[in-house]
Design a protein around this motif. Structure first.
Motif, PDB file in Angstrom:
ATOM      1  N   LYS A 169       4.862   7.968  -9.380  1.00 56.80           N
ATOM      2  CA  LYS A 169       3.707   7.087  -9.359  1.00 56.80           C
ATOM      3  C   LYS A 169       3.523   6.493 -10.761  1.00 56.80           C
ATOM      4  CE  LYS A 169       1.154   9.848  -5.940  1.00 56.80           C
ATOM      5  NZ  LYS A 169      -0.096  10.623  -5.700  1.00 56.80           N
ATOM      6  N   VAL A 220      11.956   0.959 -14.841  1.00 59.93           N
ATOM      7  CA  VAL A 220      10.756   0.323 -14.300  1.00 59.93           C
ATOM      8  C   VAL A 220      10.579  -1.049 -14.933  1.00 59.93           C
ATOM      9  CG1 VAL A 220       8.237   0.479 -14.170  1.00 59.93           C
ATOM     10  CG2 VAL A 220       9.624   2.548 -13.943  1.00 59.93           C
ATOM     11  N   LYS A 265       2.771  -6.539 -10.748  1.00 56.61           N
ATOM     12  CA  LYS A 265       3.756  -6.070  -9.777  1.00 56.61           C
ATOM     13  C   LYS A 265       4.801  -5.203 -10.475  1.00 56.61           C
ATOM     14  CE  LYS A 265       3.272  -9.681  -6.282  1.00 56.61           C
ATOM     15  NZ  LYS A 265       3.981 -10.720  -5.490  1.00 56.61           N
ATOM     16  N   VAL A 266       5.299  -4.215  -9.740  1.00 50.70           N
ATOM     17  CA  VAL A 266       6.232  -3.235 -10.290  1.00 50.70           C
ATOM     18  C   VAL A 266       7.482  -3.176  -9.428  1.00 50.70           C
ATOM     19  CG1 VAL A 266       6.596  -0.796 -10.834  1.00 50.70           C
ATOM     20  CG2 VAL A 266       4.348  -1.848 -11.249  1.00 50.70           C
ATOM     21  N   SER A 267       8.627  -3.154 -10.071  1.00 49.06           N
ATOM     22  CA  SER A 267       9.880  -2.859  -9.388  1.00 49.06           C
ATOM     23  C   SER A 267      10.576  -1.744 -10.147  1.00 49.06           C
ATOM     24  CB  SER A 267      10.780  -4.095  -9.302  1.00 49.06           C
ATOM     25  OG  SER A 267      11.074  -4.594 -10.593  1.00 49.06           O
ATOM     26  N   ALA A 268      11.380  -0.933  -9.440  1.00 45.14           N
ATOM     27  CA  ALA A 268      11.984   0.228 -10.085  1.00 45.14           C
ATOM     28  C   ALA A 268      13.249   0.650  -9.362  1.00 45.14           C
ATOM     29  CB  ALA A 268      10.989   1.388 -10.122  1.00 45.14           C
ATOM     30  N   ASN A 269      14.104   1.328 -10.113  1.00 46.54           N
ATOM     31  CA  ASN A 269      15.309   1.935  -9.566  1.00 46.54           C
ATOM     32  C   ASN A 269      15.446   3.345 -10.122  1.00 46.54           C
ATOM     33  OD1 ASN A 269      16.581  -0.226  -7.992  1.00 46.54           O
ATOM     34  ND2 ASN A 269      16.756  -1.281  -9.955  1.00 46.54           N
ATOM     35  N   GLU A 314      11.001  10.350  -6.886  1.00 48.67           N
ATOM     36  CA  GLU A 314       9.845   9.553  -6.494  1.00 48.67           C
ATOM     37  C   GLU A 314       8.742   9.736  -7.532  1.00 48.67           C
ATOM     38  OE1 GLU A 314       8.779  10.694  -2.560  1.00 48.67           O
ATOM     39  OE2 GLU A 314      10.465   9.628  -1.649  1.00 48.67           O
ATOM     40  N   ALA A 347       1.342   1.855  -8.649  1.00 44.00           N
ATOM     41  CA  ALA A 347       2.527   1.691  -7.796  1.00 44.00           C
ATOM     42  C   ALA A 347       3.154   3.035  -7.526  1.00 44.00           C
ATOM     43  CB  ALA A 347       3.534   0.756  -8.471  1.00 44.00           C
ATOM     44  N   GLU A 348       3.863   3.131  -6.425  1.00 45.69           N
ATOM     45  CA  GLU A 348       4.708   4.273  -6.108  1.00 45.69           C
ATOM     46  C   GLU A 348       6.139   3.763  -6.088  1.00 45.69           C
ATOM     47  OE1 GLU A 348       3.600   6.628  -2.787  1.00 45.69           O
ATOM     48  OE2 GLU A 348       1.480   6.751  -3.372  1.00 45.69           O
ATOM     49  N   VAL A 349       7.013   4.450  -6.799  1.00 47.99           N
ATOM     50  CA  VAL A 349       8.387   3.979  -6.928  1.00 47.99           C
ATOM     51  C   VAL A 349       9.349   5.125  -6.633  1.00 47.99           C
ATOM     52  CG1 VAL A 349       7.759   2.259  -8.664  1.00 47.99           C
ATOM     53  CG2 VAL A 349       8.536   4.513  -9.403  1.00 47.99           C
ATOM     54  N   ARG A 369      13.776   5.913  -5.067  1.00 48.40           N
ATOM     55  CA  ARG A 369      14.972   5.327  -4.473  1.00 48.40           C
ATOM     56  C   ARG A 369      14.964   5.515  -2.957  1.00 48.40           C
ATOM     57  NH1 ARG A 369      19.673   9.496  -6.660  1.00 48.40           N
ATOM     58  NH2 ARG A 369      18.980  11.335  -5.519  1.00 48.40           N
TER      59      ARG A 369
END
Length: 249
Positions: A232, A174, A157-161, A230, A245-247, A249
């Motif tokens: 990937k 990331v 799983k990926v989270s990002a800002n 934005e 993942a696509e990340v 804001r």
């Protein structure tokens, strides 16, 4: 041929004589690092490669490190090595369309020099570094996720800002959920992310990374990007598990 004569001839015949330059950090492993991870290629110690880390690591499993490469053109690849770790190589970073800057966290088994080497298009490695003292044990302990058995629920799983900086560029942070086990803890095999790509929404490769066991559990990586908001992410670990993942804001 005497060493001094070799040095003089090298000075006359080649612009690179820095292979004779001593390590400012006095690492007992520098020559091994040079031969193994820089392939014995020409290098110089260079203040344009700035490395930041705490002088004393409060947590040997999560040592914050960052580097910035300033004033060098055409940086092809950056290598990070913790000389005295049982697994010295931490990561390789190819900043295709990004600034050659990166922040991350890593494991330290003991106090060690951390060298960061940036290779430019002319084939020369520019080397910076810092010494970090550590209580030890960072590489031989199992990950928290592996110990608790919870890692399968969040694997990959990926989270990002993304946020804007004062100079108009953006910062991308990331977090990748993965145990990043070194294989040095009893009964726990090597299990780590091997590679990662950061791409734009139109699939331009912005950066490539090879990641190794000493990177901390659930790696957090911070990049300096241009004006993109934005992205990937694509990657895989050494067991073939995919990261996609696509990340933004």
């Amino acid at each position: 041929m005497r060493p001094f004569l070799v040095f003089v001839l090298s000075s006359l015949l080649s612009p690179w004589v820095w292979a004779y330059e001593p390590d400012p950090l006095n690492s007992p492993q520098w020559e091994f690092v040079h031969q193994r991870f820089l392939k014995g290629e020409p290098y110089q110690f260079d203040g344009k490669v700035k490395v930041e880390a705490p002088p004393d690591a409060e947590d040997s499993l999560n040592v914050p490190v960052s580097f910035q490469v300033e004033g060098l053109d055409s940086v092809q690849e950056i290598v990070v090595v913790a000389d005295l770790n049982p697994l010295p190589q931490v990561l390789r970073f190819r900043p295709k369309a990004m600034r050659p800057n990166l922040g991350f966290r890593m494991k330290l088994q003991q106090g060690s020099p951390i060298h960061v080497a940036a290779k430019t298009a002319d084939g020369l490695w520019h080397v910076g570094g810092v010494w970090v003292n550590a209580a030890g044990g960072g590489c031989t302990l199992p990950s928290v996720g592996t110990s608790s058995g919870d890692w399968t629920k969040t694997l990959g799983k990926v989270s990002a800002n993304v946020w804007q900086r004062t100079d108009g560029s953006n910062r991308l942070r990331v977090r990748l959920m993965h145990p990043m086990d070194t294989g040095l803890a009893s009964g726990i095999p090597t299990f780590h992310i091997e590679n990662l790509k950061v791409l734009s929404q139109d699939d331009q490769v912005l950066a490539e990374l090879d990641l190794f066991e000493p990177l901390s559990e659930n790696p957090m990586l911070s990049f300096d990007v241009a004006k993109q908001t934005e992205f990937k992410l694509e990657g895989r670990d050494n067991n073939g598990n995919r990261i996609q993942a696509e990340v933004g804001r």
